[in-house]
Design an enzyme around this catalytic site. Structure first.
Site, PDB file in Angstrom:
ATOM      1  N   LEU A  57      29.534  95.275  97.612  1.00  0.00           N
ATOM      2  CA  LEU A  57      28.189  95.075  97.052  1.00  0.00           C
ATOM      3  C   LEU A  57      28.283  95.445  95.282  1.00  0.00           C
ATOM      4  O   LEU A  57      27.319  95.362  94.761  1.00  0.00           O
ATOM      5  CB  LEU A  57      27.475  96.182  97.370  1.00  0.00           C
ATOM      6  CG  LEU A  57      26.695  95.774  98.810  1.00  0.00           C
ATOM      7  CD1 LEU A  57      25.590  97.054  99.236  1.00  0.00           C
ATOM      8  CD2 LEU A  57      25.833  94.690  98.747  1.00  0.00           C
ATOM      9  N   ALA A  91      40.657  91.900  95.869  1.00  0.00           N
ATOM     10  CA  ALA A  91      40.445  93.055  95.638  1.00  0.00           C
ATOM     11  C   ALA A  91      41.795  93.977  95.237  1.00  0.00           C
ATOM     12  O   ALA A  91      42.162  94.082  94.213  1.00  0.00           O
ATOM     13  CB  ALA A  91      39.563  93.391  96.763  1.00  0.00           C
ATOM     14  N   ARG A  92      42.261  94.367  96.273  1.00  0.00           N
ATOM     15  CA  ARG A  92      43.389  95.336  96.343  1.00  0.00           C
ATOM     16  C   ARG A  92      44.215  94.865  97.732  1.00  0.00           C
ATOM     17  O   ARG A  92      43.732  94.904  98.789  1.00  0.00           O
ATOM     18  CB  ARG A  92      43.222  96.705  96.083  1.00  0.00           C
ATOM     19  CG  ARG A  92      43.029  97.062  94.972  1.00  0.00           C
ATOM     20  CD  ARG A  92      44.178  97.157  93.993  1.00  0.00           C
ATOM     21  NE  ARG A  92      43.719  97.562  92.724  1.00  0.00           N
ATOM     22  CZ  ARG A  92      43.294  96.942  91.769  1.00  0.00           C
ATOM     23  NH1 ARG A  92      43.135  95.689  91.731  1.00  0.00           N
ATOM     24  NH2 ARG A  92      43.157  97.524  90.566  1.00  0.00           N
ATOM     25  N   ARG A 127      29.653  94.592  91.378  1.00  0.00           N
ATOM     26  CA  ARG A 127      29.409  93.327  90.473  1.00  0.00           C
ATOM     27  C   ARG A 127      30.184  92.320  90.531  1.00  0.00           C
ATOM     28  O   ARG A 127      29.588  91.080  90.563  1.00  0.00           O
ATOM     29  CB  ARG A 127      29.781  94.145  89.172  1.00  0.00           C
ATOM     30  CG  ARG A 127      29.245  95.034  88.623  1.00  0.00           C
ATOM     31  CD  ARG A 127      30.037  95.879  87.281  1.00  0.00           C
ATOM     32  NE  ARG A 127      29.586  96.954  86.455  1.00  0.00           N
ATOM     33  CZ  ARG A 127      29.651  98.103  87.046  1.00  0.00           C
ATOM     34  NH1 ARG A 127      30.186  98.481  88.082  1.00  0.00           N
ATOM     35  NH2 ARG A 127      29.020  98.950  86.274  1.00  0.00           N
ATOM     36  N   GLU A 154      52.985  95.274  95.596  1.00  0.00           N
ATOM     37  CA  GLU A 154      53.367  94.047  94.611  1.00  0.00           C
ATOM     38  C   GLU A 154      54.502  94.800  93.619  1.00  0.00           C
ATOM     39  O   GLU A 154      54.638  95.957  93.476  1.00  0.00           O
ATOM     40  CB  GLU A 154      52.189  94.074  93.588  1.00  0.00           C
ATOM     41  CG  GLU A 154      51.012  93.262  94.304  1.00  0.00           C
ATOM     42  CD  GLU A 154      49.787  93.356  93.427  1.00  0.00           C
ATOM     43  OE1 GLU A 154      49.806  93.724  92.095  1.00  0.00           O
ATOM     44  OE2 GLU A 154      48.788  93.191  93.912  1.00  0.00           O
ATOM     45  N   HIS A 193      48.637  87.915  91.249  1.00  0.00           N
ATOM     46  CA  HIS A 193      47.491  89.101  90.735  1.00  0.00           C
ATOM     47  C   HIS A 193      46.716  88.559  89.514  1.00  0.00           C
ATOM     48  O   HIS A 193      47.319  89.272  88.203  1.00  0.00           O
ATOM     49  CB  HIS A 193      48.130  90.500  90.596  1.00  0.00           C
ATOM     50  CG  HIS A 193      47.028  91.420  90.511  1.00  0.00           C
ATOM     51  ND1 HIS A 193      47.331  92.748  90.944  1.00  0.00           N
ATOM     52  CD2 HIS A 193      45.764  91.698  90.090  1.00  0.00           C
ATOM     53  CE1 HIS A 193      46.366  93.518  90.956  1.00  0.00           C
ATOM     54  NE2 HIS A 193      45.286  92.821  90.214  1.00  0.00           N
TER      55      HIS A 193
HETATM   56  C1  GLV Z   1      42.484  94.147  88.244  1.00  0.00           C
HETATM   57  O1  GLV Z   1      43.106  94.126  89.315  1.00  0.00           O
HETATM   58  C2  GLV Z   1      41.849  95.113  88.017  1.00  0.00           C
HETATM   59  O2  GLV Z   1      41.613  96.117  88.702  1.00  0.00           O
HETATM   60  O3  GLV Z   1      41.278  95.329  86.928  1.00  0.00           O
END
Ligand code: GLV
Length: 322
Positions: free
Chosen positions: A152, A240-241, A154, A270, A288
Site C-alpha cells: 500500500l 521490491a526485494r 507510495r 544479488e 536491479h
Molecule cells: C532500491 O532498491 C531501493 O530500495 O532504493
C-alpha cells in the site's frame, strides 16, 4: 565531523558534504569489504551507505561516535535498525524521490513481459526470425485485465495510478489496514481499487506486482503455495526485494507453466541469479535498475546527504526510519 561514504556519489553531492565535514570516501567499484567497513567507520559520526552494504550489529558497535546512518535507498533491510535505535543512532532512507522512477520501471516490466520483448529480441539476435507471421510470438493484452498490487506504499500507489492509461482495473492487498504511508507524492489521483485477501488477489489478477518491504513477514511471501494460487495466464512482477519471492519455487512454477511469466528486477542473492531462471524464456531478468535514472539516483544521494547534514547540524532528519 567525520563521515564515511561507502561508494562514489555524484561529485555535486559529495562537494556539499565536504563543505561541512571530513569525508572518507571508499572509492572501490564494488561494496566495501566488511572488515574495512568496520575499521573505517570507527571514528565516524555519520555513515552514508548503499543497499549492498550490510550494516549489522558489529558495524554499528564498531562506531561509538556514530549519530546517523543514511541509506541511499528506500528499502533498509540491509541495516539492523533496532540495534541502531537501541544505540541512539538515527537511520534514514530515501523515500519519495524514487517513487515515479520505480513506478515507470514497473510498467516497463509489465509491458515487456506481457508483450515478450526480451524473448523476441533474444530470438532476433540469434538470427532465428523468419519474418512476420500472423500468429508469431503473440503476447497478452492488458486492457480490461486486473492489476493486483501487493502493498500500500507510495510506489504501489504510483504504479496503480498508471493503470487506467493501460485500461487495467486495480486490486490491492496489504496486511496493514491503514491506507498507506503518505508522503508528498502520495496525493496522486488513484483509480478505484478493490481490497482483497492475498489469496483472492493471486487468484483473480492478471498481473501481480509486489511492493512490500522485506521483513521476516514478507520473506518468501510468494512461494510454492501462493504461486499455485495464481492464474495460469498471469504474470508476476517483482521490483521490491528478491527474498520476497522464493526463487527456486518460482523457477519450478514457471517450468510447470503454473503462471505465464515473471519479470524480476531483484533477486534473493544479488548479483547471483537462480540458475533455473536463467534457462527460461518466460522470465524477464534485469539487474536491479528500477530507480536507475540519473535524476533519481542523484536525488537519492542528495537526500541521504541532506539527512546527514541535518543530524550533524543538530536538526531533525528529513526522512528518518521509525
Ligand atoms: C532500491 O532498491 C531501493 O530500495 O532504493
Amino acid at each position: 565531523m567525520n563521515v564515511l561514504v561507502t561508494r562514489k556519489l555524484p561529485s555535486s553531492v559529495l562537494d556539499r558534504l565536504r563543505a561541512v565535514a571530513n569525508v572518507d570516501l571508499y572509492a572501490g567499484d564494488a561494496a566495501i569489504p566488511p572488515d574495512e567497513l568496520r575499521a573505517r567507520v570507527a571514528d565516524k559520526h555519520a555513515l552514508v551507505c548503499l543497499l549492498t552494504d550490510t550494516i549489522d550489529r558489529d558495524v554499528i558497535d564498531a562506531a561509538p561516535s556514530l549519530k546517523v546512518i543514511a541509506n541511499v535507498a528506500v528499502g533498509y533491510n540491509n541495516i539492523d535498525v533496532a540495534h541502531a535505535h537501541a544505540r541512539g543512532v538515527i537511520v534514514t532512507n530515501t523515500p519519495d524521490v524514487l517513487t515515479e522512477s520505480v513506478a515507470d520501471f514497473t510498467w516497463a516490466l509489465i509491458l515487456a513481459i506481457t508483450r515478450r520483448l526480451s524473448e523476441g529480441e533474444r530470438l532476433l539476435r540469434r538470427g532465428e526470425w523468419k519474418g512476420w507471421a500472423r500468429d508469431f510470438m503473440l503476447g497478452t493484452e492488458l486492457t480490461g485485465k486486473q492489476l493486483g498490487r501487493v502493498g500500500l506504499g507510495r510506489i504501489a500507489r504510483a504504479v496503480a495510478a498508471r493503470a487506467p492509461a493501460f485500461g487495467m482495473r486495480v486490486a490491492y492487498t496489504s496486511r496493514r489496514d491503514t491506507p498507506g504511508d503518505g508522503g508528498p507524492r502520495s496525493q496522486v489521483v488513484l483509480p478505484h481499487a478493490e481490497s482483497m485477501s492475498l489469496d483472492r488477489l493471486l487468484n483473480t489478477s492478471d498481473v501481480v506486482s509486489l511492493h512490500v518491504p522485506l521483513t521476516p513477514d514478507t520473506r518468501h511471501l510468494i512461494d510454492k503455495r501462493t504461486l499455485a494460487r495464481m492464474k495460469r495466464s498471469a504474470y508476476l512482477i517483482n521490483t521490491a526485494r528478491g527474498p520476497v519471492v522464493d526463487e527456486a519455487a518460482l523457477a519450478w512454477a514457471l517450468q510447470q507453466h503454473l503462471l505465464a511469466g515473471a519479470a524480476l528486477d531483484v533477486y534473493e542473492n544479488e548479483p547471483a541469479i537462480h540458475p533455473d531462471l536463467l534457462g527460461l524464456e518466460n522470465v524477464l531478468l534485469v539487474p536491479h535498475l528500477a530507480s536507475g535514472t540519473t535524476e533519481t539516483r542523484t536525488a537519492m544521494a542528495d537526500l541521504a546527504v541532506d539527512n546527514v547534514m541535518a543530524v550533524l547540524g543538530g536538526r531533525a532528519p528529513l526522512t528518518p526510519v521509525s
